[in-house]
Design a protein around this motif. Structure first.
Motif, short mmCIF file in Angstrom:
data_model
loop_
_atom_site.label_atom_id
_atom_site.label_comp_id
_atom_site.label_asym_id
_atom_site.label_seq_id
_atom_site.Cartn_x
_atom_site.Cartn_y
_atom_site.Cartn_z
N GLY A 41 0.78 -1.22 0.00
CA GLY A 41 0.00 0.00 0.00
C GLY A 41 0.81 1.27 0.00
N GLU A 42 2.14 1.14 -0.08
CA GLU A 42 3.00 2.31 -0.05
C GLU A 42 3.73 2.45 -1.39
N GLU A 43 4.25 3.65 -1.62
CA GLU A 43 5.05 3.87 -2.81
C GLU A 43 6.46 3.32 -2.60
N ARG A 44 7.10 3.00 -3.69
CA ARG A 44 8.48 2.53 -3.62
C ARG A 44 9.37 3.69 -3.18
N GLU A 45 10.32 3.40 -2.31
CA GLU A 45 11.22 4.44 -1.83
C GLU A 45 12.66 3.96 -1.90
N GLY A 46 13.55 4.91 -2.16
CA GLY A 46 14.96 4.59 -2.18
C GLY A 46 15.51 4.45 -0.78
N VAL A 47 16.41 3.50 -0.61
CA VAL A 47 16.98 3.21 0.70
C VAL A 47 18.46 3.57 0.75
N SER A 48 19.20 3.07 -0.23
CA SER A 48 20.64 3.29 -0.24
C SER A 48 21.17 3.09 -1.65
N CYS A 49 22.31 3.72 -1.92
CA CYS A 49 22.90 3.66 -3.26
C CYS A 49 24.41 3.69 -3.13
N ILE A 50 25.08 3.00 -4.04
CA ILE A 50 26.54 3.06 -4.09
C ILE A 50 26.98 3.24 -5.54
N ALA A 51 27.96 4.12 -5.72
CA ALA A 51 28.58 4.30 -7.03
C ALA A 51 29.90 3.53 -7.01
N THR A 52 30.03 2.52 -7.82
CA THR A 52 31.19 1.63 -7.71
C THR A 52 32.49 2.28 -8.19
N LEU A 53 32.40 3.33 -8.99
CA LEU A 53 33.62 3.97 -9.49
C LEU A 53 34.47 4.50 -8.35
N ASP A 54 33.83 5.19 -7.41
CA ASP A 54 34.61 5.78 -6.32
C ASP A 54 34.12 5.36 -4.94
N GLY A 55 33.10 4.49 -4.90
CA GLY A 55 32.61 4.01 -3.61
C GLY A 55 31.70 4.97 -2.88
N SER A 56 31.26 6.04 -3.54
CA SER A 56 30.35 6.98 -2.89
C SER A 56 29.07 6.26 -2.48
N THR A 57 28.60 6.60 -1.28
CA THR A 57 27.38 5.96 -0.78
C THR A 57 26.35 7.02 -0.39
N TYR A 58 25.09 6.61 -0.46
CA TYR A 58 23.98 7.51 -0.20
C TYR A 58 22.93 6.73 0.60
N TYR A 59 22.31 7.41 1.55
CA TYR A 59 21.33 6.75 2.39
C TYR A 59 20.10 7.64 2.58
N ALA A 60 18.95 7.00 2.65
CA ALA A 60 17.74 7.70 3.06
C ALA A 60 17.85 8.04 4.53
N ASP A 61 17.24 9.14 4.94
CA ASP A 61 17.32 9.56 6.34
C ASP A 61 16.79 8.47 7.28
N SER A 62 15.80 7.74 6.82
CA SER A 62 15.16 6.74 7.67
C SER A 62 16.07 5.56 8.02
N VAL A 63 17.18 5.39 7.28
CA VAL A 63 18.06 4.24 7.54
C VAL A 63 19.48 4.64 7.91
N LYS A 64 19.77 5.92 7.89
CA LYS A 64 21.12 6.37 8.22
C LYS A 64 21.52 5.91 9.62
N GLY A 65 22.73 5.39 9.71
CA GLY A 65 23.22 4.90 10.99
C GLY A 65 22.83 3.47 11.29
N ARG A 66 21.91 2.91 10.52
CA ARG A 66 21.46 1.53 10.75
C ARG A 66 21.82 0.62 9.58
N PHE A 67 21.78 1.13 8.37
CA PHE A 67 22.07 0.34 7.17
C PHE A 67 23.42 0.75 6.60
N THR A 68 24.12 -0.23 6.03
CA THR A 68 25.40 0.02 5.37
C THR A 68 25.42 -0.70 4.03
N ILE A 69 25.73 0.06 2.98
CA ILE A 69 25.83 -0.53 1.65
C ILE A 69 27.30 -0.70 1.29
N SER A 70 27.62 -1.78 0.60
CA SER A 70 28.99 -2.03 0.17
C SER A 70 28.97 -2.83 -1.12
#
Length: 129
Positions: A41-70
């Motif tokens: 019943g909810e819209e799709r939302e972004g959680v986390s992203c990684i750019a493999t070229l330089d390892g840049s990572t991005y997180y939604a506020d709702s998961v910052k500090g709890r989720f880690t992407i690698s």
């Protein structure tokens, strides 16, 4: 191109899971891989992203500090380590690939689903006691 997610399951609140996204048919040297989720019943939302070229990572506020992407370029796999899980994290989790890695030009693109050309089939995460 094929993306295959795994690692979902049922976990109690406060627990942890590690999701995997195995990619084939796409170069892992310069690609953006993101995790999105969609609850019933909810819209799709972004959680986390990684750019493999330089390892840049991005997180939604709702998961910052709890989720880690690698990423592991040798295995063409991206991981999402999820800790301190909450019932609100319950959703189907999808990984998606943007071969142009537009997120490197602006972080605004990190969670724009239309920027991602390839999608996996999803893996269910349920957080409940």
């Amino acid at each position: 191109v094929q993306l295959v997610e795994s690692g979902g399951g049922l976990v109690q609140p406060g627990g942890a899971l590690r999701l995997s996204c195995a990619a084939s048919g796409i170069s892992f040297d310069d690609v953006a891989i993101a995790w999105f989720r969609q609850a019933p019943g909810e819209e799709r939302e972004g959680v986390s992203c990684i750019a493999t070229l330089d390892g840049s990572t991005y997180y939604a506020d709702s998961v910052k500090g709890r989720f880690t992407i690698s990423s592991d370029k040798a295995k063409n796999t991206v991981y999402l380590e999820m800790n301190s899980l909450k019932p609100d994290d319950t959703a189907v989790y999808y990984c998606a690939a943007d071969p142009s890695a537009r997120v490197l030009s602006s972080s605004w693109y990190a969670f724009i689903s239309s920027e991602y050309e390839y999608w996996g089939q999803g893996t269910q995460v349920a957080v409940s006691s």
